[in-house]
Design a protein around this motif. Structure first.
Motif, PDB file in Angstrom:
ATOM      1  N   LEU A 141      48.806 124.388  36.783  1.00 33.07           N
ATOM      2  CA  LEU A 141      50.007 124.122  37.562  1.00 33.07           C
ATOM      3  C   LEU A 141      50.077 122.637  37.882  1.00 33.07           C
ATOM      4  O   LEU A 141      49.050 121.974  38.023  1.00 33.07           O
ATOM      5  N   PRO A 142      51.295 122.078  37.982  1.00 33.36           N
ATOM      6  CA  PRO A 142      51.401 120.667  38.348  1.00 33.36           C
ATOM      7  C   PRO A 142      50.796 120.431  39.732  1.00 33.36           C
ATOM      8  O   PRO A 142      50.810 121.338  40.564  1.00 33.36           O
ATOM      9  N   PRO A 143      50.272 119.259  39.962  1.00 31.98           N
ATOM     10  CA  PRO A 143      49.650 118.979  41.262  1.00 31.98           C
ATOM     11  C   PRO A 143      50.665 119.183  42.395  1.00 31.98           C
ATOM     12  O   PRO A 143      51.847 118.883  42.244  1.00 31.98           O
ATOM     13  N   GLY A 144      50.213 119.696  43.483  1.00 37.16           N
ATOM     14  CA  GLY A 144      51.105 119.902  44.619  1.00 37.16           C
ATOM     15  C   GLY A 144      51.691 121.298  44.641  1.00 37.16           C
ATOM     16  O   GLY A 144      52.073 121.800  45.683  1.00 37.16           O
ATOM     17  N   VAL A 145      51.760 121.934  43.459  1.00 36.27           N
ATOM     18  CA  VAL A 145      52.278 123.312  43.417  1.00 36.27           C
ATOM     19  C   VAL A 145      51.103 124.259  43.581  1.00 36.27           C
ATOM     20  O   VAL A 145      50.126 124.161  42.854  1.00 36.27           O
ATOM     21  N   SER A 146      51.196 125.125  44.532  1.00 39.86           N
ATOM     22  CA  SER A 146      50.121 126.111  44.631  1.00 39.86           C
ATOM     23  C   SER A 146      50.735 127.474  44.873  1.00 39.86           C
ATOM     24  O   SER A 146      51.752 127.605  45.550  1.00 39.86           O
ATOM     25  N   ILE A 147      50.128 128.461  44.280  1.00 40.89           N
ATOM     26  CA  ILE A 147      50.584 129.830  44.487  1.00 40.89           C
ATOM     27  C   ILE A 147      49.607 130.491  45.436  1.00 40.89           C
ATOM     28  O   ILE A 147      48.389 130.308  45.316  1.00 40.89           O
ATOM     29  N   ASP A 148      50.166 131.220  46.363  1.00 37.55           N
ATOM     30  CA  ASP A 148      49.356 131.880  47.373  1.00 37.55           C
ATOM     31  C   ASP A 148      48.234 132.700  46.740  1.00 37.55           C
ATOM     32  O   ASP A 148      48.438 133.398  45.754  1.00 37.55           O
ATOM     33  N   LYS A 149      47.047 132.582  47.339  1.00 31.58           N
ATOM     34  CA  LYS A 149      45.881 133.271  46.788  1.00 31.58           C
ATOM     35  C   LYS A 149      46.079 134.781  46.750  1.00 31.58           C
ATOM     36  O   LYS A 149      45.756 135.446  45.761  1.00 31.58           O
ATOM     37  N   LEU A 150      46.643 135.315  47.822  1.00 31.23           N
ATOM     38  CA  LEU A 150      46.874 136.755  47.874  1.00 31.23           C
ATOM     39  C   LEU A 150      47.860 137.184  46.790  1.00 31.23           C
ATOM     40  O   LEU A 150      47.664 138.191  46.110  1.00 31.23           O
ATOM     41  N   LEU A 151      48.913 136.365  46.609  1.00 28.71           N
ATOM     42  CA  LEU A 151      49.910 136.701  45.596  1.00 28.71           C
ATOM     43  C   LEU A 151      49.253 136.778  44.220  1.00 28.71           C
ATOM     44  O   LEU A 151      49.514 137.683  43.429  1.00 28.71           O
ATOM     45  N   ARG A 152      48.366 135.796  43.960  1.00 26.72           N
ATOM     46  CA  ARG A 152      47.681 135.794  42.661  1.00 26.72           C
ATOM     47  C   ARG A 152      46.843 137.061  42.498  1.00 26.72           C
ATOM     48  O   ARG A 152      46.802 137.682  41.431  1.00 26.72           O
ATOM     49  N   ALA A 153      46.155 137.426  43.585  1.00 26.80           N
ATOM     50  CA  ALA A 153      45.340 138.649  43.516  1.00 26.80           C
ATOM     51  C   ALA A 153      46.229 139.872  43.277  1.00 26.80           C
ATOM     52  O   ALA A 153      45.895 140.751  42.487  1.00 26.80           O
ATOM     53  N   LEU A 154      47.379 139.902  43.958  1.00 24.87           N
ATOM     54  CA  LEU A 154      48.288 141.041  43.810  1.00 24.87           C
ATOM     55  C   LEU A 154      48.773 141.163  42.373  1.00 24.87           C
ATOM     56  O   LEU A 154      48.785 142.250  41.793  1.00 24.87           O
ATOM     57  N   VAL A 155      49.170 140.010  41.793  1.00 23.78           N
ATOM     58  CA  VAL A 155      49.644 140.031  40.414  1.00 23.78           C
ATOM     59  C   VAL A 155      48.518 140.502  39.494  1.00 23.78           C
ATOM     60  O   VAL A 155      48.719 141.358  38.624  1.00 23.78           O
ATOM     61  N   GLY A 156      47.318 139.970  39.716  1.00 23.58           N
ATOM     62  CA  GLY A 156      46.173 140.347  38.877  1.00 23.58           C
ATOM     63  C   GLY A 156      45.901 141.840  38.940  1.00 23.58           C
ATOM     64  O   GLY A 156      45.800 142.511  37.911  1.00 23.58           O
ATOM     65  N   VAL A 157      45.814 142.363  40.151  1.00 22.06           N
ATOM     66  CA  VAL A 157      45.505 143.785  40.320  1.00 22.06           C
ATOM     67  C   VAL A 157      46.606 144.651  39.708  1.00 22.06           C
ATOM     68  O   VAL A 157      46.341 145.639  39.009  1.00 22.06           O
TER      69      VAL A 157
END
Lengths: 249, 369
Positions: B224-240
């Motif tokens: 991801l470009p610097p400064g852009v971050s995706i919420d950790k929980l959201l990432r976990a939700l998508v993964g699961v």
């Protein structure tokens, strides 16, 4: 039946079909006029089921031309949908939807394909259930009915779409002998009302009684086509004679 | 099993009391032969050797009082740990004064779900779909705050059973529809859709969930470009969700393949479109056949949520572990883990029972020939 439109309602011209290497249909040419009843017979593997299933697009074909009620069956999905709305089909194995009641089986297509309101669809369904003489079974599940009753429900289900043509693919072959008559009676009644019918069957009594002409198929070809009297009295081809001798005992 | 043993009709039977008395039952089932007797005694000894000490530890010598490990009995369980930290098992590090929001959101869910279980509910499916679309934003608004004067709560502070239920709930509600679409895709006659489905399913099933979560939390930010971050929980939700949808797809495909070809043909001959055929004829039958497999996947998913601890989220198990690191309760890990295990078991067992109930309900009145 209204005699709308001119010319034959089903036209098949030089239709060929292959299952892989196997040449199932070898140049079928057939015309059915409005209100005509055609009985198709022939030994197993002769391609008669395949032929009838081509008429409503359950099987595709590789060469030739099929036109149903003026609509060409040419791979266009819109044409296919239009044809299927006008052509009802009854299968050897009934193919009722086991998770739905008889009534739900009957109103499914009118409601979702014809967008009919539920009460109207239910009235229509009851009308046809009475025609096939099992209105009292409306709220049972198909699995609770006998084979003959299931097949009559299947006929009613197809009729609920008010089709112009009814196709029957060996409708009595999966039935116990004592149930054949109740299904044939319904079909005879339907024929007498002027429905256009194409019937694959070995019931020669039925053929004699209702068919305008009988179409004998063997090895993917229509070998002989004749009115019942002529067909049974003096079959022209050797293959027809052989078949008749086996089937009529 | 209550199935009576089958005796030949001519056999002379002993008097009733000897046949069905508890002693006769014991003799028949546990001591019928010498090796059966030996096995029975062995099992009894094993039970005695394990359950009795456990019972002494967990109940007889246990204590619920006290406020630190100093008050704990030396030879018994120290349930005071659970009592004092109970709210953390439930809410993790969610701010104490904001916890009513979580409870409110779950209360709303329970009330909103009541109509789904009424026996005669018109438009049940539409209502369920509406609920699935409307509820998540409402719940998220309550959980995360930041509007209507609600204090914002970062997802990093969500935890405990609450977090477990959020991940499992999102996973379950997205994996079933996604799995159905993937299963249909895999059986599609369109080559592009079929290949994409196959590649996705085989790729995701071929790697452990841990890997997917690691990728999502460690590798994704690199791209991801610097400064852009995706919420950790959201990432976990998508993964699961993606992970379990691949499994779900295979379960559903099993059901689709069990439906006879004639059902498809009858639906087509009636003029139903592909989606009407699937929705009205094929899927209702196929999904009913694979309820056990679906629930199995749900249960697996529920337990897999505990893997999110490896990317720094504290679900029920993560919380249980975190609590054991508190110096005030050092050496009391067993109580903490047992309690977490109990929490997982309650929910998984509940799902299992519910699926059995649904199967029984659907089986009545639909006998087939």
């Amino acid at each position: 039946m209204a005699q709308e439109g001119a010319g034959p309602i089903i036209v098949m011209r030089d239709v060929h079909k292959w299952f892989g290497e196997f040449h199932v249909l070898r140049g079928i040419t057939l015309e059915v006029e409005r209100g005509q009843k055609v009985v198709v017979c022939g030994p197993s593997g002769s391609g008669k089921s395949t032929m009838i299933r081509c008429i409503n697009g359950l099987e595709d074909y590789q060469r030739g031309e099929i036109v149903v009620d003026g609509i060409p069956l040419d791979g266009d999905v819109k044409h296919l949908d239009a044809i299927r709305r006008e052509v009802g089909m009854v299968f050897q194995q009934f193919n009722l939807f086991p998770h739905l009641t008889v009534m739900e089986n009957l109103i499914l297509a009118p409601m979702h394909v014809r967008h009919m309101p539920r009460h109207e669809a239910e009235e229509l369904a009851m009308f046809f259930l009475e025609r096939v003489k099992i209105p009292e079974q409306a709220h049972k599940y198909p699995g609770q009915l006998s084979g003959g009753q299931q097949q009559r429900v299947a006929i009613a289900r197809a009729l609920c779409m008010k089709p112009k043509i009814m196709l029957f693919d060996e409708p009595t072959s999966a039935l116990d002998p004592e149930m054949v008559k109740e299904v044939l009676d319904v079909m005879i009644e339907l024929a007498n009302e002027g429905m256009t019918m194409v019937v694959v069957t070995h019931e020669m009594g039925f053929a004699r009684q209702v068919a305008d002409f009988i179409c004998f198929m063997d090895q993917g070809e229509i070998v002989e086509m004749a009115p019942p009297d002529e067909f049974f009295a003096n079959p022209r081809s050797e293959r027809t004679r052989l078949f008749l001798s086996q089937i009529l005992h | 099993m209550a199935v009576p043993s089958q005796h030949p009709a001519a056999e002379v039977r002993p008097p009733v009391s000897e046949r069905i008395g508890p002693l006769a039952w014991l003799k028949h089932n546990l001591f019928s032969t010498w090796y059966n007797s030996l096995l029975t005694l062995l099992v009894l000894w094993l039970l005695w050797a394990t359950l009795v000490p456990f019972f002494e530890w967990a109940v007889l010598n246990a204590s619920l009082a006290g406020s630190s490990k100093a008050d704990c009995p030396s030879d018994g369980a120290c349930w005071a740990l659970i009592r004092i930290r109970f709210h953390q098992y439930l809410f993790g590090l969610y701010p104490v004064e904001e916890r009513w929001r979580v409870l409110l959101a779950f209360a709303i869910l329970v009330v909103a779900m009541v109509p789904l279980f009424l026996p005669r509910m018109p438009r049940r499916i539409s209502y369920a779909i509406g609920l699935i679309l409307v509820y998540p934003p409402v719940a998220y608004g309550l959980f995360a705050g930041g509007w209507f004067g609600l204090e914002p709560v970062e997802t990093a502070n969500w935890g405990g059973l609450f977090l477990t239920l959020v991940i499992a709930g999102v996973g379950i509600t997205t994996s079933l529809p996604l799995g159905i679409l993937l299963a249909l895709g895999r059986r599609s006659s369109m080559p592009v859709i079929r290949s994409l489905s196959v590649v996705f399913i085989e790729l995701v099933r071929g790697v452990p969930l841990v890997t997917i979560l690691f990728m999502a939390s460690v590798m994704l930010p690199l791209f991801l470009p610097p400064g852009v971050s995706i919420d950790k929980l959201l990432r976990a939700l998508v993964g699961v969700s993606l992970f379990s949808s691949a499994y779900m797809a295979e379960v559903v495909r099993g059901g689709l393949q069990a439906i006879p070809k004639g059902q498809y043909e009858a639906a087509q001959a009636l003029g139903l479109s592909y989606w009407q055929m699937m929705r009205l004829v094929i899927l209702p039958q196929a999904l009913r056949l694979v309820i056990p497999g679906i629930v199995n996947t749900f249960i697996g998913l529920f337990k897999d949520t505990s893997l999110v601890t490896i990317i720094g989220l504290y679900d029920l198990l993560g919380m249980a572990k975190l609590i054991t690191t508190d110096p005030a309760w050092l050496g009391r890990a067993a109580e903490s883990y047992l309690f977490a295990a109990f929490g997982f078991w309650i929910f998984c067992f509940g799902m299992s029972r519910y699926s059995q109930y649904v199967e029984r309900k659907l089986a009545t009145g639909r006998e087939r020939d």
